[in-house]
Design a protein around this motif. Structure first.
Motif, PDB file in Angstrom:
ATOM      1  N   LYS A   1       0.829  -1.211   0.000  1.00 56.63           N
ATOM      2  CA  LYS A   1       0.000   0.000   0.000  1.00 56.63           C
ATOM      3  C   LYS A   1       0.856   1.251   0.000  1.00 56.63           C
ATOM      4  CE  LYS A   1      -3.643   2.348   2.601  1.00 56.63           C
ATOM      5  NZ  LYS A   1      -4.520   2.302   3.802  1.00 56.63           N
ATOM      6  N   SER A   2       1.895   1.287   0.820  1.00 59.01           N
ATOM      7  CA  SER A   2       2.784   2.449   0.876  1.00 59.01           C
ATOM      8  C   SER A   2       3.497   2.650  -0.455  1.00 59.01           C
ATOM      9  CB  SER A   2       3.804   2.278   1.994  1.00 59.01           C
ATOM     10  OG  SER A   2       3.161   2.158   3.253  1.00 59.01           O
ATOM     11  N   PHE A   3       3.891   1.553  -1.094  1.00 57.83           N
ATOM     12  CA  PHE A   3       4.570   1.659  -2.386  1.00 57.83           C
ATOM     13  C   PHE A   3       3.635   2.276  -3.426  1.00 57.83           C
ATOM     14  CE2 PHE A   3       5.636  -0.065  -6.576  1.00 57.83           C
ATOM     15  CZ  PHE A   3       6.967   0.314  -6.683  1.00 57.83           C
ATOM     16  N   VAL A   4       2.399   1.795  -3.473  1.00 52.78           N
ATOM     17  CA  VAL A   4       1.434   2.310  -4.452  1.00 52.78           C
ATOM     18  C   VAL A   4       1.123   3.777  -4.182  1.00 52.78           C
ATOM     19  CG1 VAL A   4      -0.943   2.116  -5.280  1.00 52.78           C
ATOM     20  CG2 VAL A   4       0.445   0.053  -4.955  1.00 52.78           C
ATOM     21  N   ASN A   5       0.989   4.160  -2.921  1.00 56.41           N
ATOM     22  CA  ASN A   5       0.715   5.560  -2.597  1.00 56.41           C
ATOM     23  C   ASN A   5       1.819   6.479  -3.102  1.00 56.41           C
ATOM     24  OD1 ASN A   5      -1.661   4.858  -1.325  1.00 56.41           O
ATOM     25  ND2 ASN A   5      -0.785   4.876   0.739  1.00 56.41           N
ATOM     26  N   GLY A   6       3.048   5.986  -3.066  1.00 58.61           N
ATOM     27  CA  GLY A   6       4.168   6.797  -3.530  1.00 58.61           C
ATOM     28  C   GLY A   6       4.246   6.924  -5.039  1.00 58.61           C
ATOM     29  N   LEU A   7       3.493   6.113  -5.755  1.00 57.52           N
ATOM     30  CA  LEU A   7       3.516   6.182  -7.222  1.00 57.52           C
ATOM     31  C   LEU A   7       2.771   7.396  -7.754  1.00 57.52           C
ATOM     32  CD1 LEU A   7       2.870   2.436  -8.150  1.00 57.52           C
ATOM     33  CD2 LEU A   7       5.048   3.660  -8.204  1.00 57.52           C
ATOM     34  N   GLN A   8       1.806   7.855  -6.977  1.00 54.52           N
ATOM     35  CA  GLN A   8       0.995   9.016  -7.394  1.00 54.52           C
ATOM     36  C   GLN A   8       0.367   8.806  -8.771  1.00 54.52           C
ATOM     37  OE1 GLN A   8       3.704  12.339  -7.041  1.00 54.52           O
ATOM     38  NE2 GLN A   8       3.460  12.446  -4.818  1.00 54.52           N
ATOM     39  N   GLY A   9      -0.184   7.621  -8.948  1.00 51.82           N
ATOM     40  CA  GLY A   9      -0.921   7.326 -10.177  1.00 51.82           C
ATOM     41  C   GLY A   9      -0.084   6.803 -11.322  1.00 51.82           C
ATOM     42  N   ARG A  10       1.214   6.757 -11.174  1.00 54.15           N
ATOM     43  CA  ARG A  10       2.054   6.266 -12.266  1.00 54.15           C
ATOM     44  C   ARG A  10       1.974   4.736 -12.359  1.00 54.15           C
ATOM     45  NH1 ARG A  10       7.689   8.795 -10.565  1.00 54.15           N
ATOM     46  NH2 ARG A  10       6.781   8.219  -8.519  1.00 54.15           N
ATOM     47  N   THR A  11       2.169   4.209 -13.539  1.00 56.09           N
ATOM     48  CA  THR A  11       2.140   2.758 -13.754  1.00 56.09           C
ATOM     49  C   THR A  11       3.528   2.159 -13.485  1.00 56.09           C
ATOM     50  OG1 THR A  11       2.663   3.044 -16.107  1.00 56.09           O
ATOM     51  CG2 THR A  11       0.319   2.951 -15.484  1.00 56.09           C
ATOM     52  N   VAL A  12       3.523   0.838 -13.242  1.00 60.34           N
ATOM     53  CA  VAL A  12       4.777   0.133 -12.984  1.00 60.34           C
ATOM     54  C   VAL A  12       4.817  -1.139 -13.818  1.00 60.34           C
ATOM     55  CG1 VAL A  12       6.218  -1.005 -11.257  1.00 60.34           C
ATOM     56  CG2 VAL A  12       4.864   0.987 -10.615  1.00 60.34           C
ATOM     57  N   VAL A  13       5.937  -1.381 -14.480  1.00 61.10           N
ATOM     58  CA  VAL A  13       6.152  -2.638 -15.187  1.00 61.10           C
ATOM     59  C   VAL A  13       7.502  -3.192 -14.754  1.00 61.10           C
ATOM     60  CG1 VAL A  13       4.752  -2.004 -17.180  1.00 61.10           C
ATOM     61  CG2 VAL A  13       7.198  -1.493 -17.181  1.00 61.10           C
ATOM     62  N   TRP A  14       7.617  -4.525 -14.747  1.00 63.30           N
ATOM     63  CA  TRP A  14       8.928  -5.108 -14.464  1.00 63.30           C
ATOM     64  C   TRP A  14       9.681  -5.272 -15.773  1.00 63.30           C
ATOM     65  CZ3 TRP A  14       9.814  -9.741 -16.878  1.00 63.30           C
ATOM     66  CH2 TRP A  14       8.719 -10.555 -17.171  1.00 63.30           C
ATOM     67  N   LEU A  15      11.004  -5.160 -15.676  1.00 67.57           N
ATOM     68  CA  LEU A  15      11.857  -5.181 -16.853  1.00 67.57           C
ATOM     69  C   LEU A  15      12.531  -6.547 -16.997  1.00 67.57           C
ATOM     70  CD1 LEU A  15      13.493  -1.661 -16.426  1.00 67.57           C
ATOM     71  CD2 LEU A  15      11.552  -2.284 -17.866  1.00 67.57           C
ATOM     72  N   SER A  16      12.512  -7.077 -18.183  1.00 60.41           N
ATOM     73  CA  SER A  16      13.153  -8.358 -18.456  1.00 60.41           C
ATOM     74  C   SER A  16      14.449  -8.149 -19.210  1.00 60.41           C
ATOM     75  CB  SER A  16      12.218  -9.246 -19.288  1.00 60.41           C
ATOM     76  OG  SER A  16      11.967  -8.638 -20.555  1.00 60.41           O
ATOM     77  N   GLY A  17      15.323  -9.161 -19.122  1.00 58.78           N
ATOM     78  CA  GLY A  17      16.566  -9.129 -19.867  1.00 58.78           C
ATOM     79  C   GLY A  17      17.552  -8.092 -19.406  1.00 58.78           C
ATOM     80  N   LEU A  18      17.398  -7.600 -18.166  1.00 56.63           N
ATOM     81  CA  LEU A  18      18.298  -6.593 -17.641  1.00 56.63           C
ATOM     82  C   LEU A  18      19.126  -7.209 -16.517  1.00 56.63           C
ATOM     83  CD1 LEU A  18      19.061  -3.568 -17.783  1.00 56.63           C
ATOM     84  CD2 LEU A  18      17.382  -3.150 -15.986  1.00 56.63           C
ATOM     85  N   ASP A  19      20.437  -7.325 -16.754  1.00 53.24           N
ATOM     86  CA  ASP A  19      21.306  -7.916 -15.741  1.00 53.24           C
ATOM     87  C   ASP A  19      21.699  -6.869 -14.715  1.00 53.24           C
ATOM     88  OD1 ASP A  19      21.294 -10.414 -16.889  1.00 53.24           O
ATOM     89  OD2 ASP A  19      22.945  -9.913 -18.266  1.00 53.24           O
ATOM     90  N   SER A  20      22.062  -7.346 -13.531  1.00 57.80           N
ATOM     91  CA  SER A  20      22.343  -6.452 -12.410  1.00 57.80           C
ATOM     92  C   SER A  20      23.572  -5.585 -12.643  1.00 57.80           C
ATOM     93  CB  SER A  20      22.537  -7.251 -11.114  1.00 57.80           C
ATOM     94  OG  SER A  20      23.563  -8.201 -11.282  1.00 57.80           O
ATOM     95  N   ASP A  21      24.471  -5.990 -13.561  1.00 55.22           N
ATOM     96  CA  ASP A  21      25.672  -5.191 -13.791  1.00 55.22           C
ATOM     97  C   ASP A  21      25.485  -4.165 -14.889  1.00 55.22           C
ATOM     98  OD1 ASP A  21      25.457  -6.958 -15.848  1.00 55.22           O
ATOM     99  OD2 ASP A  21      27.538  -7.633 -15.842  1.00 55.22           O
ATOM    100  N   GLU A  22      24.267  -4.086 -15.416  1.00 58.43           N
ATOM    101  CA  GLU A  22      24.028  -3.118 -16.491  1.00 58.43           C
ATOM    102  C   GLU A  22      23.726  -1.755 -15.895  1.00 58.43           C
ATOM    103  OE1 GLU A  22      21.226  -4.414 -19.373  1.00 58.43           O
ATOM    104  OE2 GLU A  22      22.182  -6.336 -19.678  1.00 58.43           O
TER     105      GLU A  22
END
Length: 448
Positions: free
Chosen positions: A427-448
């Motif tokens: 709930k706290s995470f969503v409140n901080g978005l202020q209406g913005r959308t969120v998608v998870w990113l694929s194919g992105l390595d941690s060292d990029e």
């Protein structure tokens, strides 16, 4: 020649050969005298400008106990001798190591146990074992503790003793902190002064050489948090949770040269909740293992349980644990199911943690988000490239963030931690978005 460092300007300056003679004399005295008894191994300290031979000589005298570290420092062909206090390591007193004629006969009959361990879970085991040894009818006594040397938690911070070292100090137990368990001076002290009848290890963190294992007449018992022979190695709880094992368990076994391959004295299984994490499971298993150890020790002392009659492990069922790499903490929902993600989150809750990358709104900068708590939902959806990348919160008040994996399974993230932020609920995470959308990113390595 370069002048000595400020800390040594008041020290006596002597030539090279004289320094070596002094070091040899002190070493011989410490090894042979009944008054001065060494309780620490030699340690060579190297820096860019000087080389030191640190003789960890923690002397115990008949009238008082003094802890000190003698350092002979080579500096531009001159040697400076200093006595430096050591705040973390207690010395073994001669009265504790050697029973005197005035000791009670019952005390002389007690089996001498040496405990080896380092982290918090081992400290708890040490407390429990100590309390049991204090009972009037206890057939054993704790004669000392071996733990990893104190370490600096920050670059310029003070050295801090291990959790086991701190507890041992509170309990008034003697402590040894060898740099390596194979150090000759440590092994000499073990054989000549400590003389344990039985050793107990709990997450000590060092390989024990054959000479160590040959010292205690009853052998060495180890608490290992897995159902051996499954998950031999250094991270059994993490790997068992990552693999979805249920039940899990703990084994008490004799230690042999091959890692976690000794005969099993006792083994207990433990059923767990589907959402149990390593953070809570590891202490639980060590508590169970410590109780099993307490039940086994009298039988080992009485000769009822030995290396010869304990249960041999089935080598065909062996599963080794690989060392955990920090990069393993990254989740890849496009090729992992919700259950695989969830199990890794549970297993890596202590270290290194698990994370993935979000894109928030129109900002194309990836945001690294740690997943702290999760669960797997029963329902599934048809996998669709656009649909599966969208993260939304469930409709109910306590619902978490729902991530749809590539196979259509759904992972619900109940607690997350965006980079540079504190842990927060969905709930706290969503409140901080202020209406913005969120998608998870694929194919992105941690060292990029």
């Amino acid at each position: 020649p370069r002048p000595p460092p400020p800390s040594m300007r008041n020290s006596a300056t002597i030539n090279h050969s004289t320094a070596l003679v002094i070091v040899a004399i002190i070493t011989t005295m410490a090894a042979c005298s009944s008054i001065l008894r060494p309780c620490y191994a030699f340690q060579v300290v190297r820096t860019t400008r000087l080389t030191s031979l640190r003789i960890g000589s923690y002397f115990s005298t008949s009238s008082s106990t003094q802890s000190a570290s003698l350092v002979a420092t080579k500096y531009n062909r001159q040697h400076h001798i200093q006595l430096l206090p050591h705040p973390h390591v207690r010395s073994f007193s001669s009265t504790h190591l050697h029973s005197s004629s005035s000791d009670d006969e019952s005390n002389n009959e007690k089996t001498r146990i040496l405990f080896l361990g380092t982290p918090d879970v081992a400290a708890t085991s040490l407390k429990t074992l100590y309390e049991a040894s204090q009972r009037p009818d206890s057939p054993y006594e704790l004669v000392g503790v071996v733990t990893q040397p104190p370490k600096r938690r920050k670059r310029r911070g003070k050295e801090i003793a291990s959790p086991v070292g701190l507890v041992a100090e509170e309990l008034g137990l003697e402590v040894l902190c060898p740099e390596k368990a194979r150090d000759k001076d440590f092994l000499d002290l073990l054989e000549e002064e400590v003389r344990p009848d039985l050793c107990v290890t709990a997450a000590y963190g060092q390989f024990l050489p054959k000479r160590f294992l040959a010292t205690p007449k009853f052998g060495t018992l180890n608490i290992h948090p897995s159902l051996l022979p499954r998950w031999r190695g250094s991270s059994p709880v993490q790997r068992s949770l990552e693999s979805g094992d249920n039940p899990v368990g703990v084994s008490v076994l004799f230690t042999v040269s091959k890692m976690d391959a000794g005969p099993i004295v006792s083994q207990q299984s433990h059923a767990i909740d589907a959402n149990e994490q390593a953070t809570t499971l590891l202490p639980t298993l060590f508590d169970i293992g410590t109780q099993a150890l307490l039940e086994a020790i009298p039988k080992v002392i009485a000769g009822e349980i030995t290396m010869d009659n304990a249960m041999e492990q089935d080598e065909s069922l062996v599963v080794e644990t690989n060392m955990i790499d920090a990069a393993e903490g990254q989740l890849f929902p496009e090729r992992m199911s919700a259950l695989e993600c969830h199990n890794r989150i549970r297993g890596f809750s202590m270290w290194p943690g698990t994370f993935l990358y979000f894109q928030i709104g129109d900002d194309e900068t990836p945001v690294k988000v740690k997943v702290v708590e999760s669960k797997v939902l029963e329902e599934t959806v048809d996998a669709d490239d656009e649909l599966t990348r969208m993260i939304v919160r469930g409709e109910k008040k306590k619902d978490g963030l729902r991530l749809i994996c590539g196979d259509g399974s759904i992972l619900e993230m109940n607690k997350v931690q965006p980079a540079t932020r504190n842990v927060m609920d969905a709930k706290s995470f969503v409140n901080g978005l202020q209406g913005r959308t969120v998608v998870w990113l694929s194919g992105l390595d941690s060292d990029e």
